[in-house]
Design a protein around this motif. Sequence first.
Motif, short mmCIF file in Angstrom:
data_model
loop_
_atom_site.label_atom_id
_atom_site.label_comp_id
_atom_site.label_asym_id
_atom_site.label_seq_id
_atom_site.Cartn_x
_atom_site.Cartn_y
_atom_site.Cartn_z
N TRP A 68 12.48 11.31 -37.34
CA TRP A 68 11.73 10.20 -37.74
C TRP A 68 11.40 9.88 -38.96
O TRP A 68 11.48 10.77 -39.79
N LYS A 75 9.57 -0.06 -40.80
CA LYS A 75 9.93 0.11 -39.51
C LYS A 75 11.50 0.11 -39.25
O LYS A 75 12.29 -1.17 -40.01
N GLY A 77 15.05 0.20 -36.70
CA GLY A 77 15.68 0.13 -35.29
C GLY A 77 16.63 1.24 -35.07
O GLY A 77 16.51 2.21 -35.57
N TYR A 133 12.56 10.13 -19.87
CA TYR A 133 12.21 8.85 -20.65
C TYR A 133 13.36 8.12 -20.54
O TYR A 133 14.57 8.27 -20.38
N LEU A 163 15.22 -4.32 -25.36
CA LEU A 163 14.57 -3.32 -25.45
C LEU A 163 14.75 -2.61 -27.12
O LEU A 163 15.72 -3.05 -27.76
N GLN A 164 13.98 -1.93 -27.39
CA GLN A 164 13.88 -1.37 -28.87
C GLN A 164 13.62 0.00 -29.03
O GLN A 164 13.00 0.58 -27.97
N ARG A 165 13.87 0.52 -30.11
CA ARG A 165 13.74 1.88 -30.36
C ARG A 165 12.18 2.39 -30.27
O ARG A 165 11.34 1.80 -30.68
N SER A 166 11.93 3.38 -29.48
CA SER A 166 10.30 3.47 -29.35
C SER A 166 10.19 5.15 -29.23
O SER A 166 9.06 5.44 -28.94
N GLY A 167 10.84 5.63 -30.28
CA GLY A 167 10.60 7.10 -30.35
C GLY A 167 11.67 7.67 -31.34
O GLY A 167 12.54 7.03 -31.80
N ASP A 192 18.52 7.49 -28.10
CA ASP A 192 17.22 7.01 -28.64
C ASP A 192 16.43 6.59 -27.50
O ASP A 192 16.94 5.52 -26.65
N VAL A 194 13.82 4.01 -25.54
CA VAL A 194 13.56 2.65 -25.53
C VAL A 194 12.59 2.31 -24.86
O VAL A 194 12.12 2.68 -23.91
N GLY A 195 11.96 0.95 -25.06
CA GLY A 195 10.87 0.58 -24.21
C GLY A 195 10.57 -0.92 -24.82
O GLY A 195 11.49 -1.59 -25.50
#
Length: 195
Positions: A68, A75, A77, A133, A163-167, A192, A194-195
């Motif tokens: 990360w 930001k 993706g 997840y 959806l997009q990367r969430s972590g 990855d 996603v959410g």
Amino acid sequence: MPERHSTNHLYATDEPELVIAPAVHYVSIEGSGSPGTDEFYRKKRILTVIARILQKSEVEPAIELQYWYPENSIKVGIADFYSINPISSLQYRVLAALTNEVTAEEIADARATITSADNHKSDIVVPYSTAEYLAVQVMHHGPFSEELDTLERLENLARSYNLQRSGPHLEIHLDAFERDTDQTPLRTILRDPVG
């Protein structure tokens, strides 16, 4: 949204898919900076030894890398994860999955038996767990430098479901590697949240 299925932690298909990743218990060590540095490989080596001791096994564990960027970074993706911010600003966690949850005391006991110069007292080696997840994942074959095309395929799948990367980005290295390893035959699960 399509029906999602749970996946085995150490399994992915050659085609991108939407899955429910399982909860996992790990032993972990954090670091920062570019992958591939002497420090990165040192941390990877010491974590491998600690995982073997905790598992009471000589089998090379699958080493996982969670990446990360610091909060003040641009930001990113999935597809552009490695191409927007300086790689040297990466934060990472080297992980080895364990069959059972371990305590910090068990990890300290395992470390106490290691005499290697790789075992720096300043390293913080701790238990780490993830809950189940939603994720997109795919098996990447070959050199790490060719992951960008594979990540683009993952991004396309995520976008198709809005959806997009969430972590943190996760790489599960199924094959052992060092700096001088021929990367052609390597298998790496790219996953990855996603959410």
